[in-house]
Write a protein that holds these residues in place. Sequence first.
Motif, PDB file in Angstrom:
ATOM      1  N   THR A  14     -46.199  13.211 -12.245  1.00 39.28           N
ATOM      2  CA  THR A  14     -47.637  13.059 -12.509  1.00 39.28           C
ATOM      3  C   THR A  14     -48.487  13.406 -11.294  1.00 39.28           C
ATOM      4  O   THR A  14     -49.698  13.524 -11.407  1.00 39.28           O
ATOM      5  CB  THR A  14     -47.976  11.613 -12.936  1.00 39.28           C
ATOM      6  OG1 THR A  14     -47.616  10.716 -11.888  1.00 39.28           O
ATOM      7  CG2 THR A  14     -47.283  11.249 -14.241  1.00 39.28           C
ATOM      8  N   LYS A  24     -51.485   4.040 -15.095  1.00 39.44           N
ATOM      9  CA  LYS A  24     -52.719   4.445 -15.777  1.00 39.44           C
ATOM     10  C   LYS A  24     -52.577   5.853 -16.367  1.00 39.44           C
ATOM     11  O   LYS A  24     -52.993   6.108 -17.490  1.00 39.44           O
ATOM     12  CB  LYS A  24     -53.906   4.410 -14.811  1.00 39.44           C
ATOM     13  CG  LYS A  24     -54.453   3.016 -14.586  1.00 39.44           C
ATOM     14  CD  LYS A  24     -55.607   2.967 -13.606  1.00 39.44           C
ATOM     15  CE  LYS A  24     -56.640   4.025 -13.827  1.00 39.44           C
ATOM     16  NZ  LYS A  24     -57.740   4.021 -12.860  1.00 39.44           N
ATOM     17  N   ASN A  25     -51.970   6.740 -15.604  1.00 45.67           N
ATOM     18  CA  ASN A  25     -51.794   8.126 -16.044  1.00 45.67           C
ATOM     19  C   ASN A  25     -50.874   8.199 -17.264  1.00 45.67           C
ATOM     20  O   ASN A  25     -51.198   8.840 -18.260  1.00 45.67           O
ATOM     21  CB  ASN A  25     -51.218   8.957 -14.891  1.00 45.67           C
ATOM     22  CG  ASN A  25     -51.005  10.412 -15.252  1.00 45.67           C
ATOM     23  OD1 ASN A  25     -50.472  10.761 -16.292  1.00 45.67           O
ATOM     24  ND2 ASN A  25     -51.407  11.283 -14.342  1.00 45.67           N
ATOM     25  N   HIS A  28     -51.830   7.636 -20.981  1.00 45.47           N
ATOM     26  CA  HIS A  28     -52.530   8.686 -21.729  1.00 45.47           C
ATOM     27  C   HIS A  28     -51.578   9.647 -22.439  1.00 45.47           C
ATOM     28  O   HIS A  28     -52.017  10.479 -23.225  1.00 45.47           O
ATOM     29  CB  HIS A  28     -53.441   9.485 -20.796  1.00 45.47           C
ATOM     30  CG  HIS A  28     -54.506   8.667 -20.167  1.00 45.47           C
ATOM     31  ND1 HIS A  28     -55.601   8.194 -20.864  1.00 45.47           N
ATOM     32  CD2 HIS A  28     -54.645   8.209 -18.891  1.00 45.47           C
ATOM     33  CE1 HIS A  28     -56.362   7.487 -20.047  1.00 45.47           C
ATOM     34  NE2 HIS A  28     -55.808   7.479 -18.851  1.00 45.47           N
ATOM     35  N   HIS A  29     -50.288   9.550 -22.130  1.00 45.95           N
ATOM     36  CA  HIS A  29     -49.305  10.479 -22.695  1.00 45.95           C
ATOM     37  C   HIS A  29     -48.543   9.787 -23.822  1.00 45.95           C
ATOM     38  O   HIS A  29     -47.733   8.902 -23.593  1.00 45.95           O
ATOM     39  CB  HIS A  29     -48.328  10.941 -21.614  1.00 45.95           C
ATOM     40  CG  HIS A  29     -49.007  11.612 -20.470  1.00 45.95           C
ATOM     41  ND1 HIS A  29     -49.348  12.943 -20.490  1.00 45.95           N
ATOM     42  CD2 HIS A  29     -49.460  11.124 -19.286  1.00 45.95           C
ATOM     43  CE1 HIS A  29     -49.955  13.258 -19.372  1.00 45.95           C
ATOM     44  NE2 HIS A  29     -50.031  12.174 -18.619  1.00 45.95           N
ATOM     45  N   HIS A  30     -48.834  10.207 -25.033  1.00 39.61           N
ATOM     46  CA  HIS A  30     -48.139   9.651 -26.194  1.00 39.61           C
ATOM     47  C   HIS A  30     -48.131  10.695 -27.300  1.00 39.61           C
ATOM     48  O   HIS A  30     -48.847  11.696 -27.238  1.00 39.61           O
ATOM     49  CB  HIS A  30     -48.808   8.355 -26.654  1.00 39.61           C
ATOM     50  CG  HIS A  30     -50.250   8.523 -26.995  1.00 39.61           C
ATOM     51  ND1 HIS A  30     -50.683   9.058 -28.186  1.00 39.61           N
ATOM     52  CD2 HIS A  30     -51.374   8.274 -26.283  1.00 39.61           C
ATOM     53  CE1 HIS A  30     -51.999   9.105 -28.201  1.00 39.61           C
ATOM     54  NE2 HIS A  30     -52.454   8.648 -27.047  1.00 39.61           N
TER      55      HIS A  30
END
Length: 114
Positions: A14, A24-25, A28-30
Amino acid sequence: MDLKWMLQHGLDITREKNGYDFIKNIAHHHLRSTLPLVTQECLLLAGSKDRYVPQKRLKDMTKELIQAKRVVTKLFTEKTGGALHCQIDDIKPALEENTAFLTSRSLNVAHNKK
């Protein structure tokens, strides 16, 4: 040691500078909104001893692929080989499964063109 590797790998991929920003980053990835849009044939592989992705994720993803033309799943075990993450303990069964899937898919495509 394992947690340290996971965190460091996460920071590397990341490009975040600390664990907090990584968490936190990664939030957002899903695939939640993407999986219902998939319409092609899918092959999902999992290992029964995967320490990073729980094997129940295989069933969850299968349920979420509601528009997929076909979903093929394979859970590798210690007996079959490939029980670890990305089948790193024995990649051969995973390669064979991929080959069988792609071969069957190309046969289906050729059959449908006739």
